[in-house]
Design an enzyme around this catalytic site. Structure first.
Site, PDB file in Angstrom:
ATOM      1  N   ARG A  51      44.287  44.322  31.044  1.00  0.00           N
ATOM      2  CA  ARG A  51      44.691  43.078  31.709  1.00  0.00           C
ATOM      3  C   ARG A  51      45.091  41.985  30.713  1.00  0.00           C
ATOM      4  O   ARG A  51      45.851  41.086  31.056  1.00  0.00           O
ATOM      5  CB  ARG A  51      43.569  42.589  32.618  1.00  0.00           C
ATOM      6  CG  ARG A  51      43.351  43.518  33.811  1.00  0.00           C
ATOM      7  CD  ARG A  51      42.491  42.914  34.879  1.00  0.00           C
ATOM      8  NE  ARG A  51      42.401  43.783  36.038  1.00  0.00           N
ATOM      9  CZ  ARG A  51      41.739  43.482  37.145  1.00  0.00           C
ATOM     10  NH1 ARG A  51      41.109  42.313  37.239  1.00  0.00           N
ATOM     11  NH2 ARG A  51      41.699  44.317  38.164  1.00  0.00           N
ATOM     12  N   ASP A 161      39.863  28.675  44.560  1.00  0.00           N
ATOM     13  CA  ASP A 161      39.812  29.920  43.799  1.00  0.00           C
ATOM     14  C   ASP A 161      39.804  29.554  42.321  1.00  0.00           C
ATOM     15  O   ASP A 161      40.250  28.463  41.942  1.00  0.00           O
ATOM     16  CB  ASP A 161      41.008  30.812  44.120  1.00  0.00           C
ATOM     17  CG  ASP A 161      40.738  32.282  43.797  1.00  0.00           C
ATOM     18  OD1 ASP A 161      40.431  33.050  44.721  1.00  0.00           O
ATOM     19  OD2 ASP A 161      40.813  32.655  42.608  1.00  0.00           O
TER      20      ASP A 161
END
Length: 305
Positions: A51, A161
């Site tokens: 990632r 978030d």
């Protein structure tokens, strides 16, 4: 950790070997846990490398140690890193039993109480890990259908978030048209717009539901939370599973502190408050009310079968 290395070869990338060393992984593991509460188990070493690898290439860096120094110094890059390691899977009307519980057990009671003058005609909801917006817009569709403004109801939905990337997508409120299959047909027709021209193959949330939802970045591991309490419903689904027990307990304590006395906390299907707090009780599968609340008692609200 500081020794530069050549980037992994295309062949090793294809095989999933991103050449992040164990000591580098430990450093990121500790930093990510401190910053976000997310604990990456040791077997996530290759996942982390995968990632972050594209970000190293974009910055022209040759080692994860070099990138680690960058995220320590640069808050914006730390946010970018957390964007890349966070998991953002979501769907419209996910955990359908919870929406059914609200529609058939909770909202009729609130309407009854509002008509009797026992509660105001206002609802505040927090989607505490809103990802790309499917959850808060699902909530908006349900509430607007059941508690229309024409009957004096005011609805406020906050979506938060840790990832700025998914928050931007949530604000855009634009999804591929295949997502329409997740939305009940009456809601789809009433609240969604089908894209045309350059937006063909996509759908967008209509202005009625977009007007109910606001978005803000928030890290659930940074307490106290910078939002006023008194929420009627808090959705915090599929988040606790990424925290260790101590972090889970801290997050739950803070969420309950932001819940109205008659409010509800909704978790994901694989999550539970068992062993985390004695300040809440179950009133349905993955649905919790404050312990002292008598609003959702067995006499007033039958158990789900």
């Amino acid at each position: 950790m500081d020794q530069p290395r050549r980037p992994a070869s295309p062949a090793s990338e294809a095989a999933g070997d991103y050449s992040i060393r164990k000591e580098e992984f430990r450093a990121f593991q500790d930093l990510i846990h401190r910053e976000s509460g997310i604990f990456l188990a040791d077997h996530k070493l290759a996942l982390l490398g995968g990632r972050l690898h594209a970000r190293l290439r974009a910055l022209g860096m040759t080692s994860y140690g070099e990138y680690f120094k960058a995220v320590q110094k640069d808050e914006a890059e730390r946010i970018e890193m957390l964007d890349r390691i966070s998991t953002n899977e979501t769907h419209f009307f996910r955990e359908p039993h919870q929406f059914e519980f609200l529609k058939t057990r909770v909202l009729p009671r609130w309407v009854e109480d509002a008509q009797a003058g026992r509660r105001p005609r206002s609802i505040r909801v927090w989607s505490a890990a809103c990802s790309t917006g499917e959850e808060p817009y699902s909530i908006a569709m349900l509430l607007l259908d059941q508690l229309p403004a024409s009957e004096g109801w005011s609805i406020e939905i906050l979506g938060t978030d840790i990832s700025t990337r998914v928050l931007q997508k949530a604000k855009d409120a634009l999804w591929r048209i295949e997502k329409a299959e997740e939305i009940p047909t009456p809601y789809l027709k009433a609240f969604m717009l089908e894209g045309t021209g350059p937006e063909k193959g996509k759908m967008k949330a209509g202005p009625e539901i977009r007007s109910l939802v606001s978005f803000s970045r928030m890290n659930l591991n940074s307490r106290p939370y910078p939002v006023p309490g008194g929420f009627d419903i808090i959705f915090c689904r599929n988040v606790l599973i990424y925290f260790n027990t101590a972090t889970k307990a801290g997050v739950v304590e803070e969420l309950l502190a932001h819940l109205a006395p008659s409010g509800l906390l909704l978790l994901g299907h694989a999550e539970s408050l068992h062993g985390l707090t004695e300040q809440a009780r179950s009133v349905g599968p993955t649905i919790y009310a404050p312990l002292q609340s008598t609003y959702f008692s067995g006499q007033r609200l039958p158990r789900l079968r």
